[in-house]
Design a protein around this motif. Structure first.
Motif, PDB file in Angstrom:
ATOM      1  N   SER A 148       0.850  -1.196   0.000  1.00  5.35           N
ATOM      2  CA  SER A 148       0.000   0.000   0.000  1.00  5.35           C
ATOM      3  C   SER A 148       0.885   1.245   0.000  1.00  5.35           C
ATOM      4  N   GLU A 149       0.352   2.319  -0.587  1.00  2.00           N
ATOM      5  CA  GLU A 149       1.095   3.567  -0.701  1.00  2.00           C
ATOM      6  C   GLU A 149       0.255   4.720  -0.175  1.00  2.00           C
ATOM      7  N   ALA A 150       0.914   5.674   0.457  1.00  2.00           N
ATOM      8  CA  ALA A 150       0.228   6.861   0.968  1.00  2.00           C
ATOM      9  C   ALA A 150       1.177   8.053   0.874  1.00  2.00           C
ATOM     10  N   HIS A 307       4.646  -6.777 -13.450  1.00  2.24           N
ATOM     11  CA  HIS A 307       4.393  -5.445 -12.892  1.00  2.24           C
ATOM     12  C   HIS A 307       4.162  -5.479 -11.385  1.00  2.24           C
ATOM     13  N   HIS A 308       3.819  -6.642 -10.876  1.00  6.95           N
ATOM     14  CA  HIS A 308       3.604  -6.748  -9.438  1.00  6.95           C
ATOM     15  C   HIS A 308       3.594  -8.222  -9.049  1.00  6.95           C
ATOM     16  N   SER A 332       3.317  -0.608 -12.471  1.00 13.02           N
ATOM     17  CA  SER A 332       2.250  -0.187 -13.380  1.00 13.02           C
ATOM     18  C   SER A 332       1.266   0.707 -12.637  1.00 13.02           C
ATOM     19  N   ASN A 333       0.350   1.296 -13.378  1.00  8.34           N
ATOM     20  CA  ASN A 333      -0.775   2.043 -12.810  1.00  8.34           C
ATOM     21  C   ASN A 333      -0.345   3.164 -11.877  1.00  8.34           C
ATOM     22  N   GLY A 334       0.804   3.768 -12.136  1.00  7.35           N
ATOM     23  CA  GLY A 334       1.278   4.876 -11.320  1.00  7.35           C
ATOM     24  C   GLY A 334       1.817   4.475  -9.963  1.00  7.35           C
ATOM     25  N   ARG A 335       1.939   3.192  -9.698  1.00  6.43           N
ATOM     26  CA  ARG A 335       2.475   2.735  -8.411  1.00  6.43           C
ATOM     27  C   ARG A 335       3.968   3.028  -8.318  1.00  6.43           C
TER      28      ARG A 335
END
Length: 634
Positions: A148-150, A307-308, A332-335
């Protein structure tokens, strides 16, 4: 018939109907010739039951090739094949898969440019006891990431708190003052965390000053724990041991919807605008690698993008001749993050391991790690038989070798090389951590409980060529193979060492040491930017002694464009030539360890420097102890 029996019958009937419908509609019937199977995008909503049904029929209707019409295919675990697997350097888990490639021979899977999107706790490709498997032209990703990213949006120096903004991509709840991220089929606590720079899309400079977070503290009440005695050695990193005598320390409180304040952080407050990445507790966050290859001879991955994954991009165990050409691990997806552990990892492999034309970026561990395993002598049964145990809980179930493999016996306080050798007659697995090995010859008379064994045959020749390794947590390459190794024409920009050559005996029990290593034509750009005081290329051992561990090393024609001083850290080496290398100062970041020399040498001999160019900032270029004799950098 009871209700459960009826349900099971209905499920089996449904899968049978799916299988017959698929075979009929595609025109592939039952015959003895290997078939070429084509899946079309009409199965894309959930491809799992269609792909699985055909693979499970391969024993009676062999397959030589599986192709996918170009498209985006989703794979859900609900109708996947369930298996319990021990996976090296991962958790031992029950997972689902749509590609159980067990016992397959001469099979090619061609995605033809397709994207495979997985959901939850799945291993996309579970390959075991196979021969000549090729995977090509496919991308692997997850709909929801295992991390998870914040974004850090505020900090308060007086209260020593900071606030994070959590987007809708990462659902969460707060339980007992702890932040829990909720996924499809999975959840994790804050656990291991690190800072990313959203501008550079890389690990933040000097992140060690800010992370990791101190999630736990020692419990206030603990009675008579010291009276618990274990008859046999235990692994204190086991999940059930690690939690003893500790409790949650950090406190998480929601300030407004999507904004959470974090209390009791011990390090510097993260800077506003940085991305904090969390992947949960170390003992629970490695459970879904993208590729698991075991006991396989001949594996090729060409034009594959991972990608993950909830673990490594690829983990290979006890396998032979693995070639990754254009195997790319990228987010991917801006992660900020690609895989939550290593991009690739090879344990107990042999033959050739080749990584070429690959990009490994933004993974939360190393680009690759190549090693064997040390296993510990638990007991001596008789003149021919040993009981051995695994040292690390994430190596449980690993079988160290096969019949007639050559085994070395080691006592690392005396030498990093075997004091005796023998060969395997048989191995009997008693449980996931304890196995009994019978040898062909008598055991050494001076063998003791606590000594180590390693498989001297289970190391590969390694080539890493034309690869880009950048923006990740941890190292670029970890190399622990005594076979010929060539690291050529690669680009490194890592938060720790670009290349680490270790003997790792006290934690992960990863065996092996480099004895024929060429590092040539590479560029090292601003490695070690996370704050550790270590060399860009480092030779090191867990056991602090003066014994030789590494031999026959050549480092030549490389460019080191570094913001800090320490380039080469040499320890326990016999025979190293450092020649025709160029060292410059990039000025990208402020120096963190300005007092360091450019080169530091300990417990080493037969070291030479020739025709190098130094344009860095170190006031002392070469620092060496007496073991190296009179040295001069030139």
């Amino acid at each position: 018939m009871n209700k459960n029996s009826k349900n099971n019958t209905n499920i089996k009937l449904a899968l049978f109907v799916v299988l017959i419908t698929f075979i009929t509609s595609t025109g592939y019937g039952q015959n003895n010739a290997s078939e070429k199977v084509l899946f079309k995008v009409n199965i894309a909503e959930d491809a799992t039951p269609y792909v699985l049904a055909r693979i499970l029929q391969a024993e009676v209707s062999p397959i030589s090739e599986i192709k996918f019409e170009k498209g985006t295919y989703h794979f859900y675990p609900d109708l996947g094949l369930e298996k319990f697997v021990h996976i090296s350097n991962h958790n031992d888990v029950i997972v689902k898969t749509a590609f159980p490639l067990d016992g397959f021979k001469n099979l090619t899977i061609d995605g033809q440019g397709s994207s495979f999107i997985f959901h939850g706790r799945m291993i996309p490709f579970l390959i075991d006891n196979a021969t000549n498997i090729t995977i090509k032209n496919v991308s692997v990703d997850w709909a929801q990431s295992f991390h998870s990213e914040a974004t850090v949006v505020a900090n308060n120096n007086e209260e020593h708190t900071f606030d994070i903004q959590i987007s809708n991509e990462y659902p969460y709840e707060i339980r007992d003052n702890q932040l829990i991220f909720i996924k499809e089929y999975y959840e994790h606590d804050f656990g291991q965390a690190i800072l990313y720079d959203p501008v550079r899309k890389a690990i933040s400079f000097n992140t060690e000053a800010y992370t990791s977070l101190a999630l736990y503290k020692k419990v206030d009440v603990s009675r008579n724990i010291d009276k618990i005695k274990y008859k046999y050695p235990t692994d204190r990193q086991d999940p059930d041991k690690r939690i003893i005598s500790r409790e949650s320390y950090m406190v998480f409180k929601e300030i407004t919807p999507g904004v959470v304040r974090i209390y009791n952080h011990k390090k510097k407050l993260p800077e506003v605008g940085k991305i904090i990445v969390s992947k949960g507790e170390q003992q629970h966050n490695r459970l879904a690698p993208a590729f698991r290859v075991s006991n396989t001879i001949g594996f090729n991955a060409t034009n594959v993008n991972v990608h993950h994954a909830g673990g490594m991009g690829l983990i290979a165990e006890n396998s032979e001749n693995l070639i990754l050409d254009g195997f790319n691990v990228t987010p991917s997806n801006g992660r900020m993050v690609s895989t939550s552990a290593d991009a690739t990892h090879f344990v107990g492999c042999r033959g050739q391991v080749v990584l070429k034309n690959c990009t490994f970026s933004n993974q939360l561990d190393d680009a690759t790690n190549v090693h064997g395993t040390y296993q510990i002598v638990q007991d001596v049964k008789d003149e021919y038989t040993l009981g051995i145990r695994m040292g690390h809980f994430q190596q449980q179930g690993f079988v160290i070798g096969r019949t007639n493999d050559k085994i070395g016996f080691l006592r690392l306080t005396n030498s990093f090389f075997p004091f005796a050798e023998n060969s395997i007659k048989s191995i009997k697995k008693i449980n996931s951590r304890y196995q009994i090995i019978t040898f062909n010859q008598k055991l050494p008379a001076d063998l003791k409980v606590g000594d180590l064994i390693e498989n001297l045959d289970a190391y590969p020749e390694l080539t890493v060529e034309n690869c880009t390794i950048k923006n990740n947590r941890a190292r670029g390459l970890l190399i622990s193979t005594p076979r010929k190794t060539v690291i050529k024409n690669n680009f490194f920009s890592t938060e720790m060492e670009g290349i680490l050559i270790p003997v790792e005996s006290g934690n992960w029990y990863e065996s092996g040491s480099a004895r024929d290593l060429l590092i040539t034509g590479n560029t090292f750009q601003d490695c070690q930017h996370s704050g550790f005081n270590r060399g860009v290329i480092r030779f090191d051992t867990d056991d602090d002694n003066k014994n030789t561990a590494f031999k026959n090393i050549r480092i030549e024609n490389n460019v080191f464009n570094q913001f800090d001083n320490l380039i080469l850290q040499v320890k326990n080496v016999d025979g190293l030539l450092f020649t025709k290398n160029t060292i410059t100062n990039s000025g990208t970041f402020p120096q963190l360890h300005a007092d360091n020399p450019a080169i530091r040498i300990e417990h080493s001999k037969n070291i030479q420097f020739k025709k190098n160019t130094y344009k860095g900032k170190a006031s002392t270029i070469l620092e060496a102890d007496d073991s190296a004799g009179k040295l001069k950098f030139k």
